[in-house]
Write a protein that holds these residues in place. Structure first.
Motif, PDB file in Angstrom:
ATOM      1  N   ALA A 126       0.858  -1.182   0.124  1.00 51.59           N
ATOM      2  CA  ALA A 126      -0.122   0.031  -0.056  1.00 51.59           C
ATOM      3  C   ALA A 126       0.975   1.320   0.171  1.00 51.59           C
ATOM      4  CB  ALA A 126      -0.968   0.047   1.326  1.00 51.59           C
ATOM      5  N   ILE A 127       1.849   1.175   0.923  1.00 53.01           N
ATOM      6  CA  ILE A 127       2.835   2.412   0.635  1.00 53.01           C
ATOM      7  C   ILE A 127       3.453   2.645  -0.692  1.00 53.01           C
ATOM      8  CG2 ILE A 127       5.074   3.191   1.581  1.00 53.01           C
ATOM      9  CD1 ILE A 127       4.246   2.064   4.403  1.00 53.01           C
ATOM     10  N   THR A 128       3.876   1.703  -1.148  1.00 54.29           N
ATOM     11  CA  THR A 128       4.536   1.632  -2.699  1.00 54.29           C
ATOM     12  C   THR A 128       3.606   2.110  -3.719  1.00 54.29           C
ATOM     13  OG1 THR A 128       5.968  -0.239  -1.917  1.00 54.29           O
ATOM     14  CG2 THR A 128       5.722   0.544  -4.266  1.00 54.29           C
ATOM     15  N   ARG A 129       2.323   1.707  -3.455  1.00 54.95           N
ATOM     16  CA  ARG A 129       1.263   2.225  -4.435  1.00 54.95           C
ATOM     17  C   ARG A 129       0.757   3.818  -4.223  1.00 54.95           C
ATOM     18  NH1 ARG A 129      -2.321  -1.958  -3.756  1.00 54.95           N
ATOM     19  NH2 ARG A 129      -3.259  -0.868  -2.120  1.00 54.95           N
ATOM     20  N   GLU A 130       0.978   4.140  -2.953  1.00 59.34           N
ATOM     21  CA  GLU A 130       0.707   5.396  -2.466  1.00 59.34           C
ATOM     22  C   GLU A 130       2.000   6.595  -3.133  1.00 59.34           C
ATOM     23  OE1 GLU A 130      -1.828   7.347  -1.012  1.00 59.34           O
ATOM     24  OE2 GLU A 130      -2.985   5.583  -1.313  1.00 59.34           O
ATOM     25  N   ALA A 131       2.981   5.970  -2.986  1.00 63.70           N
ATOM     26  CA  ALA A 131       4.325   6.678  -3.067  1.00 63.70           C
ATOM     27  C   ALA A 131       4.146   6.787  -4.799  1.00 63.70           C
ATOM     28  CB  ALA A 131       5.316   5.998  -2.753  1.00 63.70           C
ATOM     29  N   GLN A 132       3.813   5.805  -5.441  1.00 64.66           N
ATOM     30  CA  GLN A 132       3.686   5.880  -6.856  1.00 64.66           C
ATOM     31  C   GLN A 132       2.516   6.844  -7.371  1.00 64.66           C
ATOM     32  OE1 GLN A 132       3.465   2.013  -8.266  1.00 64.66           O
ATOM     33  NE2 GLN A 132       5.554   1.696  -8.309  1.00 64.66           N
ATOM     34  N   MET A 133       1.500   6.912  -6.746  1.00 65.07           N
ATOM     35  CA  MET A 133       0.315   7.704  -7.046  1.00 65.07           C
ATOM     36  C   MET A 133       0.592   9.035  -6.769  1.00 65.07           C
ATOM     37  SD  MET A 133      -3.578   7.411  -5.575  1.00 65.07           S
ATOM     38  CE  MET A 133      -3.576   5.700  -5.411  1.00 65.07           C
ATOM     39  N   TRP A 134       1.171   9.427  -5.924  1.00 63.00           N
ATOM     40  CA  TRP A 134       1.622  10.802  -5.284  1.00 63.00           C
ATOM     41  C   TRP A 134       2.938  11.188  -5.705  1.00 63.00           C
ATOM     42  CZ3 TRP A 134      -2.727  13.522  -4.329  1.00 63.00           C
ATOM     43  CH2 TRP A 134      -3.644  12.707  -3.900  1.00 63.00           C
ATOM     44  N   LYS A 135       3.560  10.716  -6.767  1.00 65.29           N
ATOM     45  CA  LYS A 135       4.619  11.165  -7.090  1.00 65.29           C
ATOM     46  C   LYS A 135       4.771  12.470  -7.799  1.00 65.29           C
ATOM     47  CE  LYS A 135       9.057   9.236  -8.937  1.00 65.29           C
ATOM     48  NZ  LYS A 135       9.599   7.971  -9.839  1.00 65.29           N
ATOM     49  N   VAL A 136       5.862  13.471  -7.362  1.00 63.82           N
ATOM     50  CA  VAL A 136       5.869  14.844  -7.670  1.00 63.82           C
ATOM     51  C   VAL A 136       6.522  14.692  -9.114  1.00 63.82           C
ATOM     52  CG1 VAL A 136       6.328  17.220  -7.408  1.00 63.82           C
ATOM     53  CG2 VAL A 136       5.129  15.869  -5.580  1.00 63.82           C
ATOM     54  N   ASN A 137       5.973  15.307 -10.220  1.00 62.91           N
ATOM     55  CA  ASN A 137       6.701  15.570 -11.203  1.00 62.91           C
ATOM     56  C   ASN A 137       7.374  16.625 -11.379  1.00 62.91           C
ATOM     57  OD1 ASN A 137       7.659  15.317 -13.891  1.00 62.91           O
ATOM     58  ND2 ASN A 137       5.553  15.676 -15.016  1.00 62.91           N
ATOM     59  N   VAL A 138       8.812  16.782 -11.092  1.00 68.54           N
ATOM     60  CA  VAL A 138       9.557  17.670 -11.032  1.00 68.54           C
ATOM     61  C   VAL A 138      10.221  18.289 -12.420  1.00 68.54           C
ATOM     62  CG1 VAL A 138      11.822  18.977  -9.937  1.00 68.54           C
ATOM     63  CG2 VAL A 138      10.132  17.460  -8.601  1.00 68.54           C
ATOM     64  N   ARG A 139      10.055  19.201 -12.688  1.00 70.47           N
ATOM     65  CA  ARG A 139      10.693  19.674 -14.217  1.00 70.47           C
ATOM     66  C   ARG A 139      12.131  20.212 -14.040  1.00 70.47           C
ATOM     67  NH1 ARG A 139       5.786  23.126 -16.862  1.00 70.47           N
ATOM     68  NH2 ARG A 139       4.115  21.441 -16.769  1.00 70.47           N
ATOM     69  N   LYS A 140      12.816  19.873 -14.734  1.00 69.44           N
ATOM     70  CA  LYS A 140      14.156  20.400 -14.864  1.00 69.44           C
ATOM     71  C   LYS A 140      14.286  21.428 -15.828  1.00 69.44           C
ATOM     72  CE  LYS A 140      16.499  16.207 -13.630  1.00 69.44           C
ATOM     73  NZ  LYS A 140      17.865  15.262 -13.861  1.00 69.44           N
ATOM     74  N   MET A 141      14.767  22.426 -14.999  1.00 70.53           N
ATOM     75  CA  MET A 141      15.112  23.828 -15.878  1.00 70.53           C
ATOM     76  C   MET A 141      16.211  23.823 -16.690  1.00 70.53           C
ATOM     77  SD  MET A 141      12.853  26.641 -13.398  1.00 70.53           S
ATOM     78  CE  MET A 141      13.462  28.100 -14.702  1.00 70.53           C
TER      79      MET A 141
END
Length: 80
Positions: free
Chosen positions: A19-34
């Motif tokens: 469940a923790i792994t699934r939550e971490a994948q679901m709420w993963k932040v997409n960080v753009r590289k400038m």
């Protein structure tokens, strides 16, 4: 009261990890590289400060609000 045995503990641990792994994948932040070549020049910073000053006078804000906004801008630019 029934106490779970070692098999139930292992199963519970497995389900919680899953469940923790699934939550971490679901709420993963997409960080753009400038790109690193985008620097803010002092004149661009001055333009933003002047814009903040216009907003201060337009909305009749406290001087502390302008000072905090400019301080926040400088701290943000220092980290970026």
């Amino acid at each position: 009261m029934k106490f779970p045995g070692p098999l139930e503990n292992q199963r519970l641990s497995f389900l919680l990890e899953k469940a923790i792994t699934r939550e971490a994948q679901m709420w993963k932040v997409n960080v753009r590289k400038m790109p690193s070549n985008q620097n803010v020049s002092p004149s661009q910073r001055d333009e933003v400060i002047q814009w903040l000053a216009k907003l201060k006078y337009q909305f009749n804000l406290y001087p502390e609000t302008f000072a905090l906004a400019s301080s926040l801008l400088d701290r943000f630019l220092a980290t970026v």
